[in-house]
Design a protein around this motif. Structure first.
Motif, PDB file in Angstrom:
ATOM      1  N   SER A 282     -71.334 -10.101-135.099  1.00  0.00           N
ATOM      2  CA  SER A 282     -70.656  -9.647-136.313  1.00  0.00           C
ATOM      3  C   SER A 282     -69.212  -9.307-136.004  1.00  0.00           C
ATOM      4  N   TRP A 306     -71.137 -19.971-141.128  1.00  0.00           N
ATOM      5  CA  TRP A 306     -71.647 -18.616-140.847  1.00  0.00           C
ATOM      6  C   TRP A 306     -70.529 -17.719-140.323  1.00  0.00           C
ATOM      7  N   ASN A 310     -69.177 -14.318-142.432  1.00  0.00           N
ATOM      8  CA  ASN A 310     -69.365 -12.944-141.943  1.00  0.00           C
ATOM      9  C   ASN A 310     -68.101 -12.324-141.353  1.00  0.00           C
TER      10      ASN A 310
END
Length: 499
Positions: A282, A306, A310
């Motif tokens: 993350s 992705w 994020n």
């Protein structure tokens, strides 16, 4: 004709791969010609053989433990998940095609001739074959078409050791439940039980072992302690991927994309003194690393999306602007480029803007490029200058072909070990570089060129760069010591038929 032994587990990650490697090492030390075998492996951690064929990395590790060169005979079927419902199917080292789980389940029995041919090649060359199962033999919904656990054991008439993981808890239920769910003829193949990853005083465990024998009539052949050895593991289940914090002075962050492949590329780096390798999922975990690494991916476009969604892509771009050293390998290299095109729908379909950190366009094609390469890093400047001229070798395995802008500095000049073709690999721009070469960081010379400027910046005395092959052999010998001490090898020899 070789004798054999099969290692099955009560679940994934019970320790089958490592136990198989340890038994192979003991048998090798005792003078036998031994080989590993796994009919079907599901993993993104793959390897390219000398012939340019693809196989699972776990069987490569086991071949190293056995002291032999890896060969696709040791893993005739490799499944590489590329979505939640499907995988790329590799048969005898070559792409067979993409299959949804239901479709593969229906057709996998048709692959038995390929499995038996591969097994037969090993059977004619070695004294003993140690076979690894997959998952659990008690998956009763899958048993009808099983080609990797008891179905394979029946095909090659193999006795079985069943392994349970006590570290997760419930090991007696694992072992006994598995035994009770087997058919009578399958149960008869199980000649010993092994409890793995035990911590504590074994005398406390002993009463349970006696009760377990009373309930199933199968002896416990060994209780293997929880030990920390630096041996390649299966990809998605490795404890290494859970490392989140930096303990060393040099902080190396690896982006843990959902379809991460070949994380073993960073094993040598993990062993460098003063360096911490952590895996980031993350934007909040990213921080300010000294070195940022983008690994390979089985689905580059999906993983790039992705990263974009994020916030990690923005964080990577920010770090690039701040001068952080960034290296992308294979799929990571593709993501760093300006554009990814997929006109044939090999991955995601359509076009997708890359991170724009390298002037490179990648176009995906249906044919996989897989080979081993060797050569040298080109003449670099700036933060990568000390890597110039160092040894560049490893293997390539990718569906896309990348083209850099004219005048862009390549990363390395290499020769294809299979075809003899010479070409430029990768691209370097300022503090960002990309390469298609897996295993590139296994070179002590190259690693030294990458890290020593960081050591100087941090005021750290550089350590010694280990000989990777010698280090691996030392780890396999340590594993063999553990197996000899905690597994009843006399019983194992009897089970194999060597008493």
């Amino acid at each position: 004709m070789a004798k054999n032994l099969m290692i099955q587990g009560t679940m994934s990650n019970a320790g089958k791969s490592i136990l198989t490697a340890g038994i192979l090492r003991v048998l090798k030390q005792d003078g036998y010609r031994v080989a590993p075998f796994k009919s079907q492996n599901m993993a993104l951690n793959s390897y390219i053989t000398r012939e340019g064929l693809e196989m699972g990395r776990a069987q490569v590790m086991q071949a190293e433990a056995a002291g032999i060169e890896p060969n696709v005979w040791m893993n005739p079927i490799l499944l590489k998940p590329n979505s939640d419902m499907g995988s790329q199917v590799i048969v005898n080292g070559e792409v067979f095609g993409n299959r949804e789980a239901r479709d593969y389940f229906r057709m996998k029995k048709s692959l038995i001739p390929s499995i038996m041919k591969a097994y037969g090649e090993l059977d004619s060359r070695y004294d003993i074959i140690v076979i690894e199962g997959a998952g659990s033999p008690a998956e009763i919904n899958l048993k009808e078409n099983d080609i990797v656990n008891m179905g394979l054991a029946a095909l090659v008439d193999a006795p079985v050791l069943l392994v349970g993981d006590i570290d997760r808890g419930g090991v007696f239920a694992q072992l006994l439940g598995t035994i009770w769910l087997l058919e009578e003829e399958e149960r008869a193949r199980v000649k010993g039980l092994v409890i793995n990853k035990f911590r504590g005083d074994k005398s406390i465990l002993d009463p349970g072992l006696m009760q377990l024998y009373d309930k199933c009539g199968i002896p416990v052949t060994g209780v293997i302690p929880y030990v920390r050895l630096d041996i390649d593991e299966e990809d998605s289940l490795s404890e290494k991927l859970e490392q989140r914090t930096a303990a060393g002075r040099i902080d190396a962050a690896v982006i843990r994309v959902p379809h991460i492949s070949n994380f073993t590329d960073f094993g040598m780096l993990e062993g460098c003194e003063g360096v911490s390798v952590r895996y980031v999922k993350s934007a909040g975990e990213l921080g300010k690393p000294d070195l940022l690494l983008l690994p390979g991916s089985k689905n580059t476009m999906a993983d790039l999306l992705w990263l974009r969604e994020n916030g990690l892509e923005a964080g990577i771009q920010r770090l690039a602007g701040e001068g952080c050293r960034i290296m992308g390998i294979c799929g990571g290299y593709q993501m760093l480029g300006s554009l990814l095109e997929d006109p044939e729908g090999v991955e995601h379909g359509g076009s997708l803007a890359g991170m724009g950190l390298l002037p490179v366009v990648t176009r995906f094609r249906g044919k996989k490029h897989r080979t081993r390469v060797e050569g040298n890093v080109g003449k670099l400047s700036g933060v990568f200058e000390q890597m110039s001229g160092t040894r560049a070798e490893g293997y390539e395995i990718h569906m896309g072909e990348s083209t850099a802008d004219e005048g862009c500095r390549c990363f390395a000049d290499v020769t294809d070990c299979v075809t003899g073709q010479q070409y430029a690999d990768g691209c370097v721009k300022g503090n960002v570089c990309g390469t298609y070469i897996h295993g590139i960081l296994d070179s002590p010379e190259l690693l030294k060129g990458m890290l020593e400027p960081l050591y100087r910046e941090k005021g750290i005395q550089p350590g010694i760069y280990r000989d990777l092959q010698a280090y691996k052999q030392e780890q396999y010998d340590r594993l063999a010591d553990v197996i000899r001490m905690h597994l009843d090898m006399e019983a194992v020899y009897r089970i194999i038929g060597l008493d």
